[in-house]
Design an enzyme around this catalytic site. Sequence first.
Site, mmCIF file in Angstrom:
data_model
loop_
_atom_site.group_PDB
_atom_site.id
_atom_site.type_symbol
_atom_site.label_atom_id
_atom_site.label_comp_id
_atom_site.label_asym_id
_atom_site.label_seq_id
_atom_site.Cartn_x
_atom_site.Cartn_y
_atom_site.Cartn_z
ATOM 1 N N GLU A 198 20.215 -21.249 44.671
ATOM 2 C CA GLU A 198 21.660 -21.548 44.548
ATOM 3 C C GLU A 198 22.387 -22.512 45.680
ATOM 4 O O GLU A 198 22.054 -22.347 46.741
ATOM 5 C CB GLU A 198 22.494 -20.201 44.285
ATOM 6 C CG GLU A 198 23.898 -20.349 44.364
ATOM 7 C CD GLU A 198 24.620 -19.204 44.433
ATOM 8 O OE1 GLU A 198 25.982 -19.147 43.767
ATOM 9 O OE2 GLU A 198 24.204 -18.276 44.659
ATOM 10 N N ARG A 418 10.022 -9.078 48.437
ATOM 11 C CA ARG A 418 10.906 -9.834 49.476
ATOM 12 C C ARG A 418 10.235 -9.878 50.872
ATOM 13 O O ARG A 418 9.808 -8.924 51.241
ATOM 14 C CB ARG A 418 12.315 -9.397 49.566
ATOM 15 C CG ARG A 418 13.096 -9.415 48.170
ATOM 16 C CD ARG A 418 14.492 -8.908 48.557
ATOM 17 N NE ARG A 418 15.246 -9.774 49.452
ATOM 18 C CZ ARG A 418 16.394 -9.591 49.852
ATOM 19 N NH1 ARG A 418 17.078 -8.576 49.598
ATOM 20 N NH2 ARG A 418 17.342 -10.453 50.665
ATOM 21 N N LYS A 428 23.461 -14.399 53.985
ATOM 22 C CA LYS A 428 24.380 -15.480 54.180
ATOM 23 C C LYS A 428 25.687 -15.197 54.915
ATOM 24 O O LYS A 428 26.107 -16.216 55.725
ATOM 25 C CB LYS A 428 24.419 -16.296 52.920
ATOM 26 C CG LYS A 428 23.167 -16.865 52.350
ATOM 27 C CD LYS A 428 23.639 -17.760 51.182
ATOM 28 C CE LYS A 428 22.306 -18.424 50.291
ATOM 29 N NZ LYS A 428 22.458 -19.159 49.096
#
Length: 818
Positions: A198, A418, A428
């Site tokens: 993204e 992950r 973020k």
Amino acid sequence: MTTLYLTSKDAPFPYGPLGLAAYAGVEYVFDEEGRGLEFIAAGKEVKGLDAVLQSLADETNAWGEKSKVEPYLAQAAHLASLTAFGEVTSSLDALDDHLALRTYLVGHSPTVADWALWGALKAHSIVAGLLKRGTHVHLARWFTHLEASERVQSALSALLEARSSKNKSAKKAAAASSFALGLPGAVEGKVVTRFPPEPSGYLHIGHAKAAMLNQYFAQMYKGRLIVRFDDTNPSKEKSEFEQSIIEDLALLGVHADQLSHTSDWFEKLYELCVELIKRGKAYADDTEQEQMRAERAERLPSKRRDMAPAETLARFEEMKAGTPEGQRWCIRAKISYDDVNGALRDPVIYRCNLTPHHRTGSTWKVYPTYDFACPIVDSLEGVTHALRTNEYRDRNPQYHWFLSALGLRDVHVWDFSRIAFIYTLLSKRKLHWFVEKGLVGGWDDPRFPTVRGIRRRGLTVDGLKQFILAQGPSQSQLLLEWDTIWALNKKVIDPVAPRFWAIRKEDAVKVTITGVNGVEVKSVPKHKKNAEVGEKKTVYSGEVYVEQEDAVSFEDNEEITLMDWGNAIVRSKEKDANGAITHITMDLHLEGDFKKTKKKITWLACPTHAHPLVNVVLKDYDYLITKKKLEEEDQVQDFVTPVTEFMLAAWSDANVLDLAQGNIIQFERKGYYILDSLQGAKGQETLEFIRIPDGKAAGVASKAEQPAAVEEKPAKGKKQPKGTPHPGADAKANGAAVPKRDKKAGAAPVSAAAKVDSAPVPDPAPEQGTRLVRSDGDAGFEIPVPTSMFTVKPIYGEKAVPIEPGSGMFKVKNVYDP
């Protein structure tokens, strides 16, 4: 189908076939249920080490010039049978000589000869120790080069995993340990993978794993990699982020075969949503967000669930136009409202957003969700295998439902875990907080886990690749230590990093060496074990600098080794009032044997106009947070490390001026560094280097959990040694630096002085002076003892301990008695 079967229990283990199979991309399986070494190709089964190696060579075209290769196969078999130390050494000597001017044993690429001998050496119990001695430089280079292949590293990691999987079935152990088992249903030449970032921020190490795995499998099957920007949320996305992601992928060595955007498919996605509505598999809903969340949790249907398709289409048109009425609605997939899997409880697939899109402007007022768009675009773009972290596992049934409901081609979904590290934030939002508060220099700060940050810290692409592939397709969610990744990185940089010297400025000691006439400049290797790294100029002079830490360790008349020069004997030392060494006199003793000295030290010739020293700043960093793993309820500001940047002012020789930004070197006896920046005019340069962790425990431990150390900074107001570069300049101009205080973190660092003042005050010390004691009671050395030391009664009294008969000790004459 070609497959190599092995068992990790084999001794000696057949490393040769495993190495060749891994390097050539042949499937290998660790069968722990009894099947030994076996190779299956074209319906033919081959067993036995020699036969398997030859069949693998046939299958992978690894023969090269066969007449020259075959003798090495025989040599590999012979070497494996040798047990006498002398015979093994002779064989290694011959191989070392042969490889002096060669990269491979035969030809210009690895052949079965290389892998056969590599396997024989790796399996031999004596060879490993011999190679570590550094006497077989060319053989060690060849051996390391073969083993450094990322596919071979992955195979060796698979072997370790298979050996350690005592509580797993053989098939599970193999599946969890080797990427070579491959993707389900994969066909060579037809595999298409995709990496869908993204464009709302910078890539971090977690994204790096996904990007590298997607490229790895695309290349493994000679397929294609699509990098697709998932730009379905105009509120967060910017073109600048797209450009940064492309640059970051280039830093990782990831190159797309095709670049696309989800926004390229907005019209098609809208049409498919309309089709879903017409089929009665989606409906419009205006339920408030909190109520919708509560209904989903309680598995209750929405009051709009049975809305007719015609009415839903009318609402969807309002949404598309962005009217006030349309903004109240969303579109939900009609899957199930009471499924045990929450991801299937009628998820939202379209919502209204009036923010202009960075690519399509104001054309669209409705945007698909990632969960709706991703499977559809995957199918339309020809993706065969969608690699996703297992946090999406609950959404996999949803992924397949959309494709089935719309009659689109299905896609294989492949899960992997992950990546997460201790003391590291990947959120973020939390990383943005550090940038906003000014606690870091930006998104490329070396303390950040962003791709730019870790690359700036000195993590190489090869080191990162090896680490990611070594993880295997594990499904376990692990909180990883940083030591492994940095240790792998060290293996990559150590063979090629040029060696330089740096001397700490603070309290540097000037040494006068007798027996040296004038100044001499010689060329010496930048890397003693790799001549290909090149040469550097070393200045030899009768006046040099050494570090205070080395100087205080020297004893009178001790013979020490000056690295890259020879031995010298310490003749005298001068001290200041504080006990610091200020000057040393040495006699050069080049006839001395460096093997017999305990101390090998670095040094730098005192600067002259023709041969100046260069100011360098050595930077090191701590973790940004003091807790290994922040929980959901934790506030990041409560766990900020007070001081995270440490700087040391030093000098280096002028060879470092040939370096370019991003070059990795080793300052011997200090560690590995990457050149971060070069500042200042010509002749007055200051080079800033960032320390690269080497994987050792001390280097990756949190400094915040260790006792506070004295801040590393040049002493202010202290007279610099004669010959200091740029005399008269202040500390800052000379490259001196101190730890930066994170003032906005809400917790200032505690100074060393404050630590001392807060400690308990000892009793007053006796008056200064000395007294004489003997090393052996009434006899032995006379030892002057400062009376400022606290008086302690000798454990055995004032006289020597008498030796009792029958004590088992022998009375001997004191060696110091006349």
